[in-house]
Design a protein around this motif. Sequence first.
Motif, PDB file in Angstrom:
ATOM      1  N   GLN A   1     -55.572  -6.494 -54.476  1.00  0.00           N
ATOM      2  CA  GLN A   1     -56.389  -5.286 -54.467  1.00  0.00           C
ATOM      3  C   GLN A   1     -57.587  -5.489 -55.393  1.00  0.00           C
ATOM      4  OE1 GLN A   1     -55.686  -2.331 -52.765  1.00  0.00           O
ATOM      5  NE2 GLN A   1     -53.935  -3.318 -51.789  1.00  0.00           N
ATOM      6  N   PRO A   2     -58.774  -5.049 -54.982  1.00  0.00           N
ATOM      7  CA  PRO A   2     -59.936  -5.188 -55.876  1.00  0.00           C
ATOM      8  C   PRO A   2     -59.789  -4.283 -57.093  1.00  0.00           C
ATOM      9  CG  PRO A   2     -60.509  -3.838 -53.977  1.00  0.00           C
ATOM     10  CD  PRO A   2     -59.124  -4.365 -53.723  1.00  0.00           C
ATOM     11  N   ALA A   3     -60.037  -4.816 -58.274  1.00  0.00           N
ATOM     12  CA  ALA A   3     -59.931  -4.022 -59.496  1.00  0.00           C
ATOM     13  C   ALA A   3     -61.294  -3.681 -60.076  1.00  0.00           C
ATOM     14  CB  ALA A   3     -59.103  -4.767 -60.548  1.00  0.00           C
ATOM     15  N   ALA A   4     -62.339  -4.378 -59.623  1.00  0.00           N
ATOM     16  CA  ALA A   4     -63.690  -4.088 -60.115  1.00  0.00           C
ATOM     17  C   ALA A   4     -64.682  -4.282 -58.970  1.00  0.00           C
ATOM     18  CB  ALA A   4     -64.044  -4.997 -61.286  1.00  0.00           C
ATOM     19  N   PRO A   5     -64.546  -3.476 -57.894  1.00  0.00           N
ATOM     20  CA  PRO A   5     -65.371  -3.717 -56.701  1.00  0.00           C
ATOM     21  C   PRO A   5     -66.857  -3.513 -56.918  1.00  0.00           C
ATOM     22  CG  PRO A   5     -64.168  -1.645 -56.499  1.00  0.00           C
ATOM     23  CD  PRO A   5     -63.632  -2.345 -57.702  1.00  0.00           C
ATOM     24  N   ARG A   6     -67.221  -2.764 -57.971  1.00  0.00           N
ATOM     25  CA  ARG A   6     -68.650  -2.541 -58.195  1.00  0.00           C
ATOM     26  C   ARG A   6     -69.294  -3.683 -58.986  1.00  0.00           C
ATOM     27  NH1 ARG A   6     -69.487   3.728 -59.844  1.00  0.00           N
ATOM     28  NH2 ARG A   6     -67.245   3.934 -60.122  1.00  0.00           N
ATOM     29  N   MET A   7     -68.462  -4.605 -59.487  1.00  0.00           N
ATOM     30  CA  MET A   7     -69.008  -5.758 -60.204  1.00  0.00           C
ATOM     31  C   MET A   7     -69.299  -6.884 -59.221  1.00  0.00           C
ATOM     32  SD  MET A   7     -67.102  -6.067 -63.882  1.00  0.00           S
ATOM     33  CE  MET A   7     -67.504  -4.927 -65.215  1.00  0.00           C
ATOM     34  N   GLU A   8     -70.516  -7.376 -59.271  1.00  0.00           N
ATOM     35  CA  GLU A   8     -70.926  -8.462 -58.391  1.00  0.00           C
ATOM     36  C   GLU A   8     -70.346  -9.791 -58.844  1.00  0.00           C
ATOM     37  OE1 GLU A   8     -75.149  -9.163 -56.441  1.00  0.00           O
ATOM     38  OE2 GLU A   8     -75.112  -9.921 -58.491  1.00  0.00           O
ATOM     39  N   SER A   9     -70.153  -9.924 -60.157  1.00  0.00           N
ATOM     40  CA  SER A   9     -69.609 -11.169 -60.703  1.00  0.00           C
ATOM     41  C   SER A   9     -68.732 -10.855 -61.907  1.00  0.00           C
ATOM     42  CB  SER A   9     -70.747 -12.103 -61.115  1.00  0.00           C
ATOM     43  OG  SER A   9     -70.246 -13.289 -61.686  1.00  0.00           O
TER      44      SER A   9
ATOM     45  N   GLN B   1     -59.212  -9.429 -58.886  1.00  0.00           N
ATOM     46  CA  GLN B   1     -58.181  -8.941 -57.964  1.00  0.00           C
ATOM     47  C   GLN B   1     -56.870  -8.743 -58.726  1.00  0.00           C
ATOM     48  OE1 GLN B   1     -58.863  -8.526 -54.535  1.00  0.00           O
ATOM     49  NE2 GLN B   1     -60.985  -9.088 -54.963  1.00  0.00           N
ATOM     50  N   ILE B   2     -56.112  -7.738 -58.308  1.00  0.00           N
ATOM     51  CA  ILE B   2     -54.771  -7.515 -58.855  1.00  0.00           C
ATOM     52  C   ILE B   2     -53.760  -7.810 -57.762  1.00  0.00           C
ATOM     53  CG2 ILE B   2     -53.168  -5.856 -59.880  1.00  0.00           C
ATOM     54  CD1 ILE B   2     -55.420  -6.479 -61.714  1.00  0.00           C
ATOM     55  N   GLY B   3     -52.838  -8.718 -58.042  1.00  0.00           N
ATOM     56  CA  GLY B   3     -51.802  -9.055 -57.072  1.00  0.00           C
ATOM     57  C   GLY B   3     -50.443  -8.561 -57.528  1.00  0.00           C
ATOM     58  N   ARG B   4     -49.587  -8.271 -56.582  1.00  0.00           N
ATOM     59  CA  ARG B   4     -48.215  -7.835 -56.866  1.00  0.00           C
ATOM     60  C   ARG B   4     -47.284  -9.039 -56.791  1.00  0.00           C
ATOM     61  NH1 ARG B   4     -47.669  -4.800 -52.771  1.00  0.00           N
ATOM     62  NH2 ARG B   4     -46.357  -6.199 -51.546  1.00  0.00           N
ATOM     63  N   ILE B   5     -46.496  -9.235 -57.867  1.00  0.00           N
ATOM     64  CA  ILE B   5     -45.568 -10.365 -57.931  1.00  0.00           C
ATOM     65  C   ILE B   5     -44.206  -9.928 -57.409  1.00  0.00           C
ATOM     66  CG2 ILE B   5     -44.395 -11.986 -59.462  1.00  0.00           C
ATOM     67  CD1 ILE B   5     -46.792 -11.717 -61.372  1.00  0.00           C
ATOM     68  N   GLN B   6     -43.716 -10.639 -56.426  1.00  0.00           N
ATOM     69  CA  GLN B   6     -42.384 -10.366 -55.878  1.00  0.00           C
ATOM     70  C   GLN B   6     -41.524 -11.618 -55.991  1.00  0.00           C
ATOM     71  OE1 GLN B   6     -44.168  -7.468 -52.422  1.00  0.00           O
ATOM     72  NE2 GLN B   6     -42.166  -8.343 -52.031  1.00  0.00           N
ATOM     73  N   ARG B   7     -40.274 -11.414 -56.402  1.00  0.00           N
ATOM     74  CA  ARG B   7     -39.352 -12.533 -56.636  1.00  0.00           C
ATOM     75  C   ARG B   7     -38.104 -12.351 -55.782  1.00  0.00           C
ATOM     76  NH1 ARG B   7     -40.636 -14.396 -62.329  1.00  0.00           N
ATOM     77  NH2 ARG B   7     -42.299 -13.033 -63.041  1.00  0.00           N
ATOM     78  N   GLU B   8     -37.648 -13.444 -55.216  1.00  0.00           N
ATOM     79  CA  GLU B   8     -36.394 -13.452 -54.461  1.00  0.00           C
ATOM     80  C   GLU B   8     -35.539 -14.602 -54.968  1.00  0.00           C
ATOM     81  OE1 GLU B   8     -36.953 -13.329 -50.142  1.00  0.00           O
ATOM     82  OE2 GLU B   8     -39.064 -12.860 -50.534  1.00  0.00           O
TER      83      GLU B   8
END
Length: 586
Positions: free
Chosen positions: A487-495, A466-473
């Motif tokens: 967001q999925p970055a490799a949805p076709r990979m089972e593992s 998964q790819i996450g967006r880093i937000q800072r306050e």
Amino acid sequence: MPDSGDVQAVRGTNQGDSQVRVYAVAPRENADPDEIVDGFLEAMTSDDPGFSTARKYLTKKAAGSWKPEQSITVLTTAPNREQADRNADPDNQGRAYPLSGRKIATVDARHAYQPISPAEYVQAIHVVQQPTGNGKGKEWRIDSLPPGLVLGEADFLRNYRSVNKYYFASGEDWVVADPVYIRQRQDPVTRMDPVTQTVKALLEGPTNWLKPAVDSSFPSGTELRKGVTTLTTDDQSTLKVPLNVRADRVGGEVCRRMAAQLLFTLGDLTSVRVEQVELQGSKGPLCRLGKGQATEFAAVRNTDQEENPYFVDEHGKLMMLDVAGKQAALPAEVPGPLGKDTAQLASVAVDRGETRAAGVGAGGRELFVSSITTDQEPSPSVLSSKAAKPADRLSAPSWDGRGDLWVADRDPAAPRLWMVPDGTGEPVRVNTPWLGDDARIESLRVSADGVRIALVVTRGERTTLQIGRIQRETTEAAPVVSVLDLQPAAPRMESVTAVSWAGPSRLVVVGREAGGVQQIRYLQTDGSTSATSVLPGLNGANSVAAPNTDSAPLVAYSGNDGIVRLAPGANWQPLVKTGHAPVYPG
């Protein structure tokens, strides 16, 4: 090879050769409805200006409302056109042709690629008879169809290519890559060449996913001057970019930042060599900036510095590798507490300046940070885990380009993601609303720009990337850091077993597709891939490390072969038999 099961027919597919072009053919006179549907599906894969030939297969009303630029649906192969279903048209006014396939991604109007786990795609094309132009007969035409374009993956990769747009990390002076897809050649709708398409996409602003974490220096409403469809460099490799009146009032530092965004963005286009950009307003030149000047805005500033991989040897101490030569040199000892036999490390991370390192102890309980340029006394741990089992304690750490340190505590009783400011400050618990009882962070890698984080996450029996967006306050009480919108970055990979950043928007991933063997491949952070992304296989790989540039080889650890390297155009070569946990700075 399978040794049981039924034999099944499969549809062949090519790899989307961009040198192949499809020319649309208009419908022939008195064509039957099957031909109309098949001809339209073929015409969608062409570069026909305005998709004018494809529109000839549509009724006048459908041709006016169809917007091919609105979206793209990507299937594993070209859509299957089934025989007409007469029962789908109770009024018997036409014929409905079911379309089917396996949907793997969509591309929206902002050119953003969104992968999905392969899912059934079911739509339909409806054809009716309408009077011919001379009014003496009737012709079959399509009056209802799916939105946008529907393409097989091979046709998509033949017609489109990935480019990185660049925006500034919010409140910072370095740029962040934002991958999108543009046409390989002239865009059928806008008639723009690839360079102009890329500039237009940059001016339209960041993709919706990245937008909350980045800023654009271009004033709102800035566009290319009306009528511009071609941008070419002069004999000095300078690209002059004419903008509308919205850019007229910019100057100084803002204009330099605008030019830097353009230079980084155009640097990914192999079809053009841009050494300098000149921004032009409606009344004349605004500013110029060269590639050398733009480097001050890079997330990784020391791009000329040779990147060295590090690893943990059989005694649990940090060591450095020299992999630049044809024959790898012997590992070198690293100064400081982490380079001594007493360190007893399980995993490490070296900061991007190669002055400090972070190490997790052999039991996974404590995180230490120390210099790797000078000897010093061991420092107390900056973070510890209370989990009972070593496998449930701290993950391998990772440094971002800001100098902050990240690590996950995998304690089932209190799973958390931590950020340690500057590697030595008071640890900040990262806000992770998606990290509940059913999720566990196995490993993580933070991008150099500090805006994105790659996470290997286990939910149930499945481990995904998964790819996450880093937000800072920044608040008066304490900094608030969040990782949002995974967001999925490799949805076709089972593992997925391991991941490493391999540049501004590329990852190298170790994983396995459903029913397949383990593979190592490159992926874009948006989850897209290409035919050339699969790397030579490596038995038993469980970690991988990539440099920020292509000047140094990939390094991986295999339970069978120890630490190995992969130079461009070569196969995996052994480096150290007894070490583990190889990493590049980051």
